[in-house]
Design a protein around this motif. Structure first.
Motif, PDB file in Angstrom:
ATOM      1  N   UNK A 100       1.326  -1.078  -0.006  1.00 36.63           N
ATOM      2  CA  UNK A 100       0.108   0.140  -0.373  1.00 36.63           C
ATOM      3  C   UNK A 100       0.900   1.263  -0.175  1.00 36.63           C
ATOM      4  N   UNK A 101       2.184   1.044   0.769  1.00 34.26           N
ATOM      5  CA  UNK A 101       2.881   2.351   0.928  1.00 34.26           C
ATOM      6  C   UNK A 101       2.999   3.194  -0.082  1.00 34.26           C
ATOM      7  N   UNK A 102       3.618   2.086  -1.709  1.00 36.72           N
ATOM      8  CA  UNK A 102       3.790   2.450  -2.980  1.00 36.72           C
ATOM      9  C   UNK A 102       2.823   3.236  -3.420  1.00 36.72           C
ATOM     10  N   UNK A 103       1.518   2.573  -3.262  1.00 29.43           N
ATOM     11  CA  UNK A 103       0.997   4.295  -3.788  1.00 29.43           C
ATOM     12  C   UNK A 103       0.667   5.291  -3.166  1.00 29.43           C
ATOM     13  N   UNK A 104       1.386   6.010  -2.298  1.00 33.33           N
ATOM     14  CA  UNK A 104       1.678   7.218  -2.160  1.00 33.33           C
ATOM     15  C   UNK A 104       3.067   7.603  -2.931  1.00 33.33           C
ATOM     16  N   UNK A 105       3.459   7.193  -3.890  1.00 31.30           N
ATOM     17  CA  UNK A 105       4.284   7.985  -3.800  1.00 31.30           C
ATOM     18  C   UNK A 105       3.578   8.341  -5.193  1.00 31.30           C
ATOM     19  N   UNK A 106       3.940  10.654  -4.579  1.00 32.10           N
ATOM     20  CA  UNK A 106       3.961  11.176  -5.721  1.00 32.10           C
ATOM     21  C   UNK A 106       4.271  10.570  -7.488  1.00 32.10           C
ATOM     22  N   UNK A 107       3.549  10.723  -8.411  1.00 32.47           N
ATOM     23  CA  UNK A 107       3.130  10.453  -9.501  1.00 32.47           C
ATOM     24  C   UNK A 107       3.453   8.435 -10.035  1.00 32.47           C
ATOM     25  N   UNK A 108       4.080   8.586  -9.417  1.00 36.36           N
ATOM     26  CA  UNK A 108       4.485   7.502  -9.603  1.00 36.36           C
ATOM     27  C   UNK A 108       2.905   5.737  -9.283  1.00 36.36           C
ATOM     28  N   UNK A 109       2.949   6.768  -7.412  1.00 32.40           N
ATOM     29  CA  UNK A 109       1.615   6.383  -6.969  1.00 32.40           C
ATOM     30  C   UNK A 109      -0.026   6.381  -7.905  1.00 32.40           C
ATOM     31  N   UNK A 110       0.157   8.088  -8.192  1.00 31.17           N
ATOM     32  CA  UNK A 110      -0.972   7.736  -9.185  1.00 31.17           C
ATOM     33  C   UNK A 110      -1.123   7.056 -10.220  1.00 31.17           C
ATOM     34  N   UNK A 111       0.086   7.079 -10.451  1.00 22.76           N
ATOM     35  CA  UNK A 111       0.151   5.612 -11.569  1.00 22.76           C
ATOM     36  C   UNK A 111      -0.303   4.088 -11.451  1.00 22.76           C
ATOM     37  N   UNK A 112      -0.394   4.190 -10.387  1.00 28.05           N
ATOM     38  CA  UNK A 112      -0.967   2.514 -10.246  1.00 28.05           C
ATOM     39  C   UNK A 112      -2.106   2.606  -9.739  1.00 28.05           C
ATOM     40  N   UNK A 113      -3.101   3.748  -8.907  1.00 30.19           N
ATOM     41  CA  UNK A 113      -4.130   4.270  -8.928  1.00 30.19           C
ATOM     42  C   UNK A 113      -4.442   3.774 -10.382  1.00 30.19           C
ATOM     43  N   UNK A 114      -4.291   4.229 -11.552  1.00 31.08           N
ATOM     44  CA  UNK A 114      -4.980   4.790 -12.677  1.00 31.08           C
ATOM     45  C   UNK A 114      -4.758   3.031 -13.107  1.00 31.08           C
ATOM     46  N   UNK A 115      -3.618   2.221 -13.221  1.00 30.19           N
ATOM     47  CA  UNK A 115      -3.929   0.907 -13.344  1.00 30.19           C
ATOM     48  C   UNK A 115      -5.198  -0.023 -12.135  1.00 30.19           C
ATOM     49  N   UNK A 116      -5.303   0.360 -11.421  1.00 32.14           N
ATOM     50  CA  UNK A 116      -6.005  -0.167 -10.053  1.00 32.14           C
ATOM     51  C   UNK A 116      -5.622  -1.193  -9.917  1.00 32.14           C
ATOM     52  N   UNK A 117      -4.586  -1.507  -9.297  1.00 26.35           N
ATOM     53  CA  UNK A 117      -3.492  -2.197  -8.969  1.00 26.35           C
ATOM     54  C   UNK A 117      -3.729  -2.229  -7.617  1.00 26.35           C
ATOM     55  N   UNK A 118      -4.068  -3.437  -7.120  1.00 25.43           N
ATOM     56  CA  UNK A 118      -4.677  -4.121  -5.715  1.00 25.43           C
ATOM     57  C   UNK A 118      -2.961  -4.132  -4.611  1.00 25.43           C
ATOM     58  N   UNK A 119      -3.593  -3.129  -3.994  1.00 23.77           N
ATOM     59  CA  UNK A 119      -2.686  -2.139  -2.667  1.00 23.77           C
ATOM     60  C   UNK A 119      -3.049  -3.713  -1.898  1.00 23.77           C
ATOM     61  N   UNK A 120      -2.252  -4.135  -0.991  1.00 23.07           N
ATOM     62  CA  UNK A 120      -2.177  -4.983   0.426  1.00 23.07           C
ATOM     63  C   UNK A 120      -1.229  -4.082   1.934  1.00 23.07           C
ATOM     64  N   UNK A 121      -2.344  -4.761   2.538  1.00 18.20           N
ATOM     65  CA  UNK A 121      -1.575  -3.796   3.811  1.00 18.20           C
ATOM     66  C   UNK A 121      -1.346  -4.992   4.395  1.00 18.20           C
ATOM     67  N   UNK A 122       0.489  -4.776   4.307  1.00 20.46           N
ATOM     68  CA  UNK A 122       0.954  -6.246   4.950  1.00 20.46           C
ATOM     69  C   UNK A 122       1.139  -6.496   6.878  1.00 20.46           C
ATOM     70  N   UNK A 123       0.454  -5.873   7.285  1.00 19.93           N
ATOM     71  CA  UNK A 123      -0.206  -5.990   8.502  1.00 19.93           C
ATOM     72  C   UNK A 123      -0.643  -6.558   9.006  1.00 19.93           C
ATOM     73  N   UNK A 124      -1.689  -6.709   7.692  1.00 19.43           N
ATOM     74  CA  UNK A 124      -3.563  -6.906   8.493  1.00 19.43           C
ATOM     75  C   UNK A 124      -4.035  -8.539   8.182  1.00 19.43           C
ATOM     76  N   UNK A 125      -2.770  -9.136   7.293  1.00 21.68           N
ATOM     77  CA  UNK A 125      -2.465 -10.110   7.598  1.00 21.68           C
ATOM     78  C   UNK A 125      -4.514 -11.128   7.501  1.00 21.68           C
ATOM     79  N   UNK A 126      -5.532 -12.102   8.035  1.00 18.54           N
ATOM     80  CA  UNK A 126      -6.505 -12.815   7.321  1.00 18.54           C
ATOM     81  C   UNK A 126      -7.653 -11.384   7.235  1.00 18.54           C
ATOM     82  N   UNK A 127      -7.541 -10.238   6.872  1.00 18.52           N
ATOM     83  CA  UNK A 127      -8.057  -8.850   6.915  1.00 18.52           C
ATOM     84  C   UNK A 127      -7.793  -8.405   5.436  1.00 18.52           C
ATOM     85  N   UNK A 128      -6.878  -8.035   5.738  1.00 22.44           N
ATOM     86  CA  UNK A 128      -5.683  -8.311   4.428  1.00 22.44           C
ATOM     87  C   UNK A 128      -6.035  -9.245   2.904  1.00 22.44           C
ATOM     88  N   UNK A 129      -5.697 -10.041   3.761  1.00 24.99           N
ATOM     89  CA  UNK A 129      -6.234 -11.848   2.504  1.00 24.99           C
ATOM     90  C   UNK A 129      -7.071 -11.175   1.920  1.00 24.99           C
TER      91      UNK A 129
END
Length: 261
Positions: A100-129
């Motif tokens: 999920x942290x990659x989605x917050x990078x200026x320019x690069x993160x905006x491109x990831x949102x446009x691609x509709x990439x799937x962000x994951x919270x690695x600390x969320x475990x079962x809920x994140x999965x």
């Protein structure tokens, strides 16, 4: 000479990336998603050209005929940054699961949102999965996209023992779609966390897809066996070529590739 060529390539690679982001990717954010994918392919093409001309590194891709139509899970060996952009050029509508942290990078993160990439919270475990699974069902089964996933979760050095996570088996069981294994030896030429870029030929092999319906444990074992067996063969082939140039990075490293992590 190797150090100089690696230095020049690294500088040009990141300058090229910045220029594509600012001059092409940012304007493409205002256009349909396919335009941004075309920009990504264009950047990847120039990056591969720089590798060939500056670093002396070419590449071969085998097995394109094994890519099925429609939504699929693509499970690839992950040894370097190289495959993260080369894989984007092989599929019609690719999507990554990423931090999920990659989605917050200026320019690069905006491109990831446009691609509709799937962000994951690695600390969320079962809920994140569970959240990732819901998003993946929409993108793959409804929109027929191709999910690119690295079964080991992160880059592994060339020749390192395999360390496959169960996430890919979970998605395979839940999505009920074919899984396309991909083997490679990119870590010999673009090693993780290393400065050097070695000359030679990176090889990537697309293996026949694994049909849906297997037990998750059986699938996990089959996937690992197929990817690792082929990656070991490609690794040996690359090492033999590098050895002729006196550049084999594993020449004095014990062979632990078949041990369990």
């Amino acid at each position: 000479m190797l150090i100089l060529r690696s230095l020049v390539f690294n500088i040009l690679f990141y300058v090229n990336l910045a220029l594509w982001l600012v001059l092409a990717a940012f304007p493409a954010l205002l256009l349909p998603r396919r335009a941004l994918l075309a920009v990504t392919v264009g950047w990847a093409t120039t990056a591969l050209w720089l590798m060939r001309v500056v670093a002396g590194t070419t590449y071969e891709i085998h097995g394109r005929e094994n890519i099925p139509q429609g939504g699929i899970i693509v499970a690839a060996k992950h040894q370097s940054f190289w495959e993260t952009f080369v894989l984007m050029t092989l599929f019609k509508d690719p999507i990554f699961i990423l931090k999920r942290e990659l989605m917050r990078i200026p320019f690069f993160g905006w491109c990831l949102y446009k691609f509709r990439m799937i962000p994951v919270d690695r600390g969320g475990k079962a809920r994140a999965l569970a959240q990732v699974t819901r998003r993946a069902k929409i993108e793959l089964r409804d929109n027929h996209r191709q999910l690119l996933i690295f079964p080991e979760g992160t880059r592994r050095p060339a020749g390192a023992p395999p360390a496959y996570k169960f996430g890919v088996a979970h998605l395979y069981g839940e999505l009920k779609l074919p899984c396309l294994p991909i083997a490679l030896n990119s870590g010999l030429y673009w090693p993780r966390r290393k400065f050097l870029r070695r000359p030679g030929t990176i090889r990537l092999e697309i293996l026949p897809p694994i049909a849906p319906g297997l037990d998750k444990v059986a699938f996990q074992a089959l996937l690992q066996e197929r990817i690792e067996t082929t990656s070991d063969r490609l690794l040996a082939q690359g090492r033999a070529e590098l050895a002729q140039l006196g550049l084999d990075p594993l020449a004095n490293t014990p062979d632990t590739s078949r041990q369990q992590a």
